[in-house]
Design a protein around this motif. Structure first.
Motif, PDB file in Angstrom:
ATOM      1  N   PHE A 178       0.796  -1.205   0.000  1.00 57.40           N
ATOM      2  CA  PHE A 178       0.000   0.000   0.000  1.00 57.40           C
ATOM      3  C   PHE A 178       0.840   1.272   0.000  1.00 57.40           C
ATOM      4  O   PHE A 178       0.312   2.344  -0.120  1.00 57.40           O
ATOM      5  CB  PHE A 178      -0.940   0.024   1.202  1.00 57.40           C
ATOM      6  N   GLY A 179       2.147   1.128   0.214  1.00 52.87           N
ATOM      7  CA  GLY A 179       3.016   2.283   0.240  1.00 52.87           C
ATOM      8  C   GLY A 179       4.349   1.945   0.878  1.00 52.87           C
ATOM      9  O   GLY A 179       4.669   0.786   1.120  1.00 52.87           O
ATOM     10  N   ASP A 180       5.127   2.978   1.160  1.00 53.63           N
ATOM     11  CA  ASP A 180       6.437   2.805   1.789  1.00 53.63           C
ATOM     12  C   ASP A 180       6.340   3.109   3.281  1.00 53.63           C
ATOM     13  O   ASP A 180       5.800   4.143   3.678  1.00 53.63           O
ATOM     14  CB  ASP A 180       7.460   3.746   1.152  1.00 53.63           C
ATOM     15  N   PHE A 181       6.886   2.203   4.092  1.00 56.65           N
ATOM     16  CA  PHE A 181       6.849   2.361   5.540  1.00 56.65           C
ATOM     17  C   PHE A 181       8.236   2.148   6.097  1.00 56.65           C
ATOM     18  O   PHE A 181       8.903   1.180   5.769  1.00 56.65           O
ATOM     19  CB  PHE A 181       5.882   1.342   6.152  1.00 56.65           C
ATOM     20  N   GLU A 182       8.672   3.081   6.950  1.00 58.10           N
ATOM     21  CA  GLU A 182       9.955   2.942   7.639  1.00 58.10           C
ATOM     22  C   GLU A 182       9.677   2.676   9.110  1.00 58.10           C
ATOM     23  O   GLU A 182       8.948   3.426   9.741  1.00 58.10           O
ATOM     24  CB  GLU A 182      10.786   4.220   7.503  1.00 58.10           C
ATOM     25  N   GLU A 183      10.262   1.638   9.653  1.00 58.78           N
ATOM     26  CA  GLU A 183      10.022   1.289  11.049  1.00 58.78           C
ATOM     27  C   GLU A 183      10.976   2.019  11.989  1.00 58.78           C
ATOM     28  O   GLU A 183      11.489   1.450  12.935  1.00 58.78           O
ATOM     29  CB  GLU A 183      10.125  -0.220  11.243  1.00 58.78           C
ATOM     30  N   ASP A 184      11.190   3.281  11.745  1.00 57.69           N
ATOM     31  CA  ASP A 184      11.995   4.121  12.623  1.00 57.69           C
ATOM     32  C   ASP A 184      11.031   4.878  13.529  1.00 57.69           C
ATOM     33  O   ASP A 184      10.632   6.001  13.251  1.00 57.69           O
ATOM     34  CB  ASP A 184      12.851   5.086  11.800  1.00 57.69           C
ATOM     35  N   TRP A 185      10.621   4.239  14.620  1.00 57.65           N
ATOM     36  CA  TRP A 185       9.592   4.786  15.496  1.00 57.65           C
ATOM     37  C   TRP A 185      10.026   6.096  16.137  1.00 57.65           C
ATOM     38  O   TRP A 185       9.177   6.889  16.550  1.00 57.65           O
ATOM     39  CB  TRP A 185       9.211   3.758  16.554  1.00 57.65           C
ATOM     40  N   GLY A 186      11.308   6.365  16.229  1.00 52.16           N
ATOM     41  CA  GLY A 186      11.785   7.626  16.786  1.00 52.16           C
ATOM     42  C   GLY A 186      11.442   8.818  15.909  1.00 52.16           C
ATOM     43  O   GLY A 186      11.356   9.945  16.377  1.00 52.16           O
ATOM     44  N   ARG A 187      11.229   8.592  14.634  1.00 50.71           N
ATOM     45  CA  ARG A 187      10.877   9.666  13.696  1.00 50.71           C
ATOM     46  C   ARG A 187       9.381   9.918  13.634  1.00 50.71           C
ATOM     47  O   ARG A 187       8.947  10.956  13.150  1.00 50.71           O
ATOM     48  CB  ARG A 187      11.344   9.307  12.293  1.00 50.71           C
ATOM     49  N   MET A 188       8.579   8.971  14.106  1.00 50.77           N
ATOM     50  CA  MET A 188       7.133   9.096  13.951  1.00 50.77           C
ATOM     51  C   MET A 188       6.605  10.287  14.755  1.00 50.77           C
ATOM     52  O   MET A 188       6.827  10.387  15.953  1.00 50.77           O
ATOM     53  CB  MET A 188       6.416   7.835  14.401  1.00 50.77           C
ATOM     54  N   SER A 189       5.945  11.189  14.074  1.00 46.27           N
ATOM     55  CA  SER A 189       5.316  12.346  14.704  1.00 46.27           C
ATOM     56  C   SER A 189       4.253  12.872  13.748  1.00 46.27           C
ATOM     57  O   SER A 189       4.114  12.386  12.626  1.00 46.27           O
ATOM     58  CB  SER A 189       6.353  13.436  14.989  1.00 46.27           C
ATOM     59  N   SER A 190       3.545  13.865  14.193  1.00 45.43           N
ATOM     60  CA  SER A 190       2.546  14.466  13.312  1.00 45.43           C
ATOM     61  C   SER A 190       3.194  15.410  12.305  1.00 45.43           C
ATOM     62  O   SER A 190       2.542  15.908  11.404  1.00 45.43           O
ATOM     63  CB  SER A 190       1.498  15.216  14.125  1.00 45.43           C
ATOM     64  N   TYR A 191       4.494  15.648  12.463  1.00 43.27           N
ATOM     65  CA  TYR A 191       5.211  16.536  11.545  1.00 43.27           C
ATOM     66  C   TYR A 191       5.974  15.788  10.458  1.00 43.27           C
ATOM     67  O   TYR A 191       6.283  16.355   9.431  1.00 43.27           O
ATOM     68  CB  TYR A 191       6.220  17.396  12.314  1.00 43.27           C
ATOM     69  N   GLU A 192       6.330  14.564  10.712  1.00 50.07           N
ATOM     70  CA  GLU A 192       7.148  13.814   9.756  1.00 50.07           C
ATOM     71  C   GLU A 192       6.562  12.420   9.554  1.00 50.07           C
ATOM     72  O   GLU A 192       6.574  11.602  10.461  1.00 50.07           O
ATOM     73  CB  GLU A 192       8.589  13.706  10.258  1.00 50.07           C
ATOM     74  N   PRO A 193       6.022  12.147   8.380  1.00 52.23           N
ATOM     75  CA  PRO A 193       5.407  10.840   8.149  1.00 52.23           C
ATOM     76  C   PRO A 193       6.450   9.727   8.012  1.00 52.23           C
ATOM     77  O   PRO A 193       7.529   9.935   7.475  1.00 52.23           O
ATOM     78  CB  PRO A 193       4.653  11.035   6.832  1.00 52.23           C
ATOM     79  N   VAL A 194       6.108   8.563   8.522  1.00 52.30           N
ATOM     80  CA  VAL A 194       6.954   7.381   8.317  1.00 52.30           C
ATOM     81  C   VAL A 194       6.284   6.435   7.332  1.00 52.30           C
ATOM     82  O   VAL A 194       6.893   5.459   6.913  1.00 52.30           O
ATOM     83  CB  VAL A 194       7.270   6.645   9.635  1.00 52.30           C
ATOM     84  N   PHE A 195       5.036   6.712   6.963  1.00 55.04           N
ATOM     85  CA  PHE A 195       4.326   5.931   5.949  1.00 55.04           C
ATOM     86  C   PHE A 195       3.905   6.865   4.834  1.00 55.04           C
ATOM     87  O   PHE A 195       3.264   7.887   5.069  1.00 55.04           O
ATOM     88  CB  PHE A 195       3.088   5.246   6.535  1.00 55.04           C
ATOM     89  N   VAL A 196       4.292   6.526   3.619  1.00 55.89           N
ATOM     90  CA  VAL A 196       3.911   7.300   2.439  1.00 55.89           C
ATOM     91  C   VAL A 196       3.113   6.375   1.528  1.00 55.89           C
ATOM     92  O   VAL A 196       3.654   5.410   0.986  1.00 55.89           O
ATOM     93  CB  VAL A 196       5.150   7.860   1.698  1.00 55.89           C
ATOM     94  N   PRO A 197       1.802   6.634   1.369  1.00 47.30           N
ATOM     95  CA  PRO A 197       0.976   5.781   0.514  1.00 47.30           C
ATOM     96  C   PRO A 197       1.420   5.829  -0.941  1.00 47.30           C
ATOM     97  O   PRO A 197       2.034   6.801  -1.391  1.00 47.30           O
ATOM     98  CB  PRO A 197      -0.426   6.377   0.668  1.00 47.30           C
ATOM     99  N   LYS A 198       1.087   4.765  -1.672  1.00 45.66           N
ATOM    100  CA  LYS A 198       1.359   4.750  -3.112  1.00 45.66           C
ATOM    101  C   LYS A 198       0.676   5.953  -3.761  1.00 45.66           C
ATOM    102  O   LYS A 198      -0.345   6.431  -3.286  1.00 45.66           O
ATOM    103  CB  LYS A 198       0.820   3.470  -3.744  1.00 45.66           C
ATOM    104  N   ASP A 199       1.223   6.399  -4.836  1.00 45.52           N
ATOM    105  CA  ASP A 199       0.724   7.539  -5.614  1.00 45.52           C
ATOM    106  C   ASP A 199       0.886   8.883  -4.909  1.00 45.52           C
ATOM    107  O   ASP A 199       0.344   9.879  -5.356  1.00 45.52           O
ATOM    108  CB  ASP A 199      -0.749   7.351  -6.010  1.00 45.52           C
TER     109      ASP A 199
END
Length: 88
Positions: free
Chosen positions: A1-22
């Motif tokens: 469904f998209g690209d996901f990085e499992e870097d939980w330290g980066r997860m915030s409302s300012y920086e997405p760790v999941f980018v959907p396709k398209d």
């Protein structure tokens, strides 16, 4: 469904760790900034915040938070760049 990085330290409302396709990382961040700006800087929201000011300390905290949000929503730079950030 998209690209996901499992870097939980980066997860915030300012920086997405999941980018959907398209979607691109930059488009997703730009949409997030636009949503923050359109929601928090509505006249009614600003008036509600101003009504809740009860002390000088609270005024300063609210002003600093508003400035950070404004700079984030108007900026074109990544909020918290990291080595794994595809936008850098």
């Amino acid at each position: 469904f998209g690209d996901f990085e499992e870097d939980w330290g980066r997860m915030s409302s300012y920086e997405p760790v999941f980018v959907p396709k398209d979607l691109t990382y930059d488009a997703l961040v730009a949409a997030c900034r636009s949503m923050y700006r359109s929601f928090y800087f509505r006249p009614q929201a600003v008036l509600n915040y101003l009504r809740r000011i009860g002390s000088l300390g609270r005024l300063v905290r609210m002003a600093m938070g508003a400035l950070r949000l404004l700079f984030f929503s108007l900026s074109t730079r990544p909020w918290n760049p990291s080595p794994k950030n595809p936008a850098t």
